[in-house]
Scaffold this motif. Structure first.
Motif, PDB file in Angstrom:
ATOM      1  N   ARG A   1      16.252  23.395  45.741  1.00 53.69           N
ATOM      2  CA  ARG A   1      15.036  24.159  45.459  1.00 53.69           C
ATOM      3  C   ARG A   1      15.311  25.294  44.464  1.00 53.69           C
ATOM      4  NH1 ARG A   1      12.462  26.203  50.805  1.00 53.69           N
ATOM      5  NH2 ARG A   1      14.259  27.547  50.559  1.00 53.69           N
ATOM      6  N   THR A   2      14.307  25.591  43.656  1.00 52.45           N
ATOM      7  CA  THR A   2      14.419  26.641  42.640  1.00 52.45           C
ATOM      8  C   THR A   2      14.685  27.998  43.273  1.00 52.45           C
ATOM      9  OG1 THR A   2      12.905  25.393  41.233  1.00 52.45           O
ATOM     10  CG2 THR A   2      13.257  27.690  40.655  1.00 52.45           C
ATOM     11  N   ILE A   3      14.055  28.294  44.394  1.00 52.86           N
ATOM     12  CA  ILE A   3      14.266  29.583  45.059  1.00 52.86           C
ATOM     13  C   ILE A   3      15.716  29.738  45.487  1.00 52.86           C
ATOM     14  CG2 ILE A   3      13.507  28.716  47.305  1.00 52.86           C
ATOM     15  CD1 ILE A   3      13.119  32.290  45.973  1.00 52.86           C
ATOM     16  N   ASP A   4      16.348  28.643  45.928  1.00 50.88           N
ATOM     17  CA  ASP A   4      17.755  28.705  46.329  1.00 50.88           C
ATOM     18  C   ASP A   4      18.655  28.943  45.122  1.00 50.88           C
ATOM     19  OD1 ASP A   4      17.026  28.281  48.975  1.00 50.88           O
ATOM     20  OD2 ASP A   4      17.216  26.100  48.801  1.00 50.88           O
ATOM     21  N   ALA A   5      18.326  28.309  43.997  1.00 55.74           N
ATOM     22  CA  ALA A   5      19.086  28.529  42.769  1.00 55.74           C
ATOM     23  C   ALA A   5      18.949  29.973  42.310  1.00 55.74           C
ATOM     24  CB  ALA A   5      18.595  27.578  41.674  1.00 55.74           C
ATOM     25  N   PHE A   6      17.736  30.501  42.359  1.00 57.05           N
ATOM     26  CA  PHE A   6      17.481  31.880  41.953  1.00 57.05           C
ATOM     27  C   PHE A   6      18.255  32.853  42.850  1.00 57.05           C
ATOM     28  CE2 PHE A   6      15.016  35.823  42.260  1.00 57.05           C
ATOM     29  CZ  PHE A   6      14.973  36.192  40.925  1.00 57.05           C
ATOM     30  N   THR A   7      18.221  32.620  44.160  1.00 57.33           N
ATOM     31  CA  THR A   7      18.929  33.482  45.109  1.00 57.33           C
ATOM     32  C   THR A   7      20.427  33.444  44.855  1.00 57.33           C
ATOM     33  OG1 THR A   7      17.209  33.088  46.748  1.00 57.33           O
ATOM     34  CG2 THR A   7      19.306  33.933  47.563  1.00 57.33           C
ATOM     35  N   CYS A   8      20.957  32.253  44.626  1.00 61.39           N
ATOM     36  CA  CYS A   8      22.390  32.100  44.350  1.00 61.39           C
ATOM     37  C   CYS A   8      22.790  32.866  43.092  1.00 61.39           C
ATOM     38  CB  CYS A   8      22.716  30.617  44.208  1.00 61.39           C
ATOM     39  SG  CYS A   8      24.405  30.263  43.740  1.00 61.39           S
ATOM     40  N   LEU A   9      22.011  32.708  42.018  1.00 67.21           N
ATOM     41  CA  LEU A   9      22.319  33.407  40.766  1.00 67.21           C
ATOM     42  C   LEU A   9      22.216  34.920  40.927  1.00 67.21           C
ATOM     43  CD1 LEU A   9      20.523  31.137  38.152  1.00 67.21           C
ATOM     44  CD2 LEU A   9      22.967  31.567  38.318  1.00 67.21           C
ATOM     45  N   SER A  10      21.206  35.393  41.648  1.00 62.90           N
ATOM     46  CA  SER A  10      21.030  36.839  41.805  1.00 62.90           C
ATOM     47  C   SER A  10      22.154  37.437  42.647  1.00 62.90           C
ATOM     48  CB  SER A  10      19.668  37.171  42.410  1.00 62.90           C
ATOM     49  OG  SER A  10      19.564  36.676  43.717  1.00 62.90           O
ATOM     50  N   GLU A  11      22.623  36.713  43.663  1.00 58.33           N
ATOM     51  CA  GLU A  11      23.740  37.209  44.473  1.00 58.33           C
ATOM     52  C   GLU A  11      25.020  37.250  43.662  1.00 58.33           C
ATOM     53  OE1 GLU A  11      23.887  34.699  47.916  1.00 58.33           O
ATOM     54  OE2 GLU A  11      22.086  35.607  48.802  1.00 58.33           O
ATOM     55  N   GLU A  12      25.172  36.296  42.759  1.00 59.29           N
ATOM     56  CA  GLU A  12      26.379  36.216  41.926  1.00 59.29           C
ATOM     57  C   GLU A  12      26.520  37.412  40.989  1.00 59.29           C
ATOM     58  OE1 GLU A  12      27.584  33.153  38.535  1.00 59.29           O
ATOM     59  OE2 GLU A  12      27.414  32.200  40.506  1.00 59.29           O
ATOM     60  N   VAL A  13      25.380  37.945  40.515  1.00 55.51           N
ATOM     61  CA  VAL A  13      25.425  39.069  39.563  1.00 55.51           C
ATOM     62  C   VAL A  13      25.150  40.413  40.227  1.00 55.51           C
ATOM     63  CG1 VAL A  13      24.871  37.647  37.560  1.00 55.51           C
ATOM     64  CG2 VAL A  13      23.024  38.730  38.857  1.00 55.51           C
ATOM     65  N   GLY A  14      25.047  40.435  41.548  1.00 53.72           N
ATOM     66  CA  GLY A  14      24.875  41.707  42.250  1.00 53.72           C
ATOM     67  C   GLY A  14      23.443  42.154  42.417  1.00 53.72           C
ATOM     68  N   GLY A  15      22.490  41.226  42.425  1.00 58.33           N
ATOM     69  CA  GLY A  15      21.093  41.576  42.675  1.00 58.33           C
ATOM     70  C   GLY A  15      20.155  41.104  41.590  1.00 58.33           C
ATOM     71  N   VAL A  16      18.886  41.048  41.951  1.00 56.66           N
ATOM     72  CA  VAL A  16      17.845  40.560  41.050  1.00 56.66           C
ATOM     73  C   VAL A  16      17.747  41.432  39.793  1.00 56.66           C
ATOM     74  CG1 VAL A  16      15.371  40.107  40.850  1.00 56.66           C
ATOM     75  CG2 VAL A  16      16.548  39.547  42.966  1.00 56.66           C
ATOM     76  N   GLY A  17      17.955  42.727  39.949  1.00 56.43           N
ATOM     77  CA  GLY A  17      17.856  43.642  38.810  1.00 56.43           C
ATOM     78  C   GLY A  17      18.873  43.363  37.723  1.00 56.43           C
ATOM     79  N   ASN A  18      19.993  42.740  38.068  1.00 54.71           N
ATOM     80  CA  ASN A  18      21.046  42.437  37.096  1.00 54.71           C
ATOM     81  C   ASN A  18      20.916  41.034  36.508  1.00 54.71           C
ATOM     82  OD1 ASN A  18      22.201  44.926  37.699  1.00 54.71           O
ATOM     83  ND2 ASN A  18      23.418  44.057  39.361  1.00 54.71           N
ATOM     84  N   LEU A  19      19.977  40.261  37.016  1.00 56.97           N
ATOM     85  CA  LEU A  19      19.861  38.863  36.606  1.00 56.97           C
ATOM     86  C   LEU A  19      19.228  38.708  35.227  1.00 56.97           C
ATOM     87  CD1 LEU A  19      20.509  36.062  37.623  1.00 56.97           C
ATOM     88  CD2 LEU A  19      18.322  36.018  38.787  1.00 56.97           C
ATOM     89  N   GLY A  20      18.220  39.502  34.924  1.00 55.98           N
ATOM     90  CA  GLY A  20      17.579  39.434  33.612  1.00 55.98           C
ATOM     91  C   GLY A  20      16.295  38.627  33.595  1.00 55.98           C
TER      92      GLY A  20
END
Length: 184
Positions: free
Chosen positions: A57-76
């Motif tokens: 699911r897209t939400i799981d991909a988004f959550t994984c990417l945001s955790e990898e960079v230290g939060g949604v604010g750092n994702l871009g």
């Protein structure tokens, strides 16, 4: 609020300024939400595409990417940007299984109905660009010679192809579907 215009010489000039029409700038913590600050990097786009192909699911991909960079604010980019990107990618490609199913359906129909005509156009990579079918259109037009309408305002959600029904009006003022084309 400041409004500019550019002269023919390329000089920027202020055409309107209203100081009372201002608001505070976005806080640093909220800047990642501004449209001008959002974009999906090539690396993140690759990850989103890969995860989508794996039916995650897209939400799981988004959550994984945001955790990898230290939060949604750092994702871009935002969750909505991720959903929009995945949908755009899905619409851009028609699955080869769908193409094969369509061609199989056309061939089977042509066996049962010798008046059924169809054609498929693919690009160099084997991706479907356009397809067309008609049934009795040529005979009806030869007999009646009526007006034919080629109307392309319809869209399909999944593949973003323009649906172009080919319609005529018979002598009873009824619409008769002669054929259909789907165009990229």
């Amino acid at each position: 609020m400041v409004r500019f215009f550019v002269s023919q010489d390329g000089i920027w000039m202020v055409s309107k300024s209203i100081e009372s029409h201002n608001h505070k700038l976005a806080k640093p913590d909220d800047q990642h939400l501004l449209r001008s600050s959002r974009s999906i990097s090539h690396e993140n786009a690759y990850v989103l595409k890969s995860i989508s192909k794996a039916d995650i699911r897209t939400i799981d991909a988004f959550t994984c990417l945001s955790e990898e960079v230290g939060g949604v604010g750092n994702l871009g980019f935002t969750k909505r940007d991720a959903y929009n990107y995945i949908q755009k990618e899905r619409r851009a490609k028609i699955d080869s299984g769908d193409i094969n199913s369509l061609i199989k359906l056309f061939k089977e129909h042509a066996i049962d109905d010798h008046m059924f005509a169809w054609d498929v156009q693919m690009d160099e990579e084997g991706c479907l660009l356009n397809f067309f079918w008609d049934n009795l259109a040529r005979i009806d037009y030869d007999c009646f010679g009526d007006v034919i309408i080629f109307y392309t305002s319809y869209r399909l959600n999944k593949y973003n192809l323009a649906c172009a029904p080919i319609v005529r009006v018979n002598n009873h003022w009824q619409n008769v579907l002669l054929g259909v084309a789907f165009l990229s």
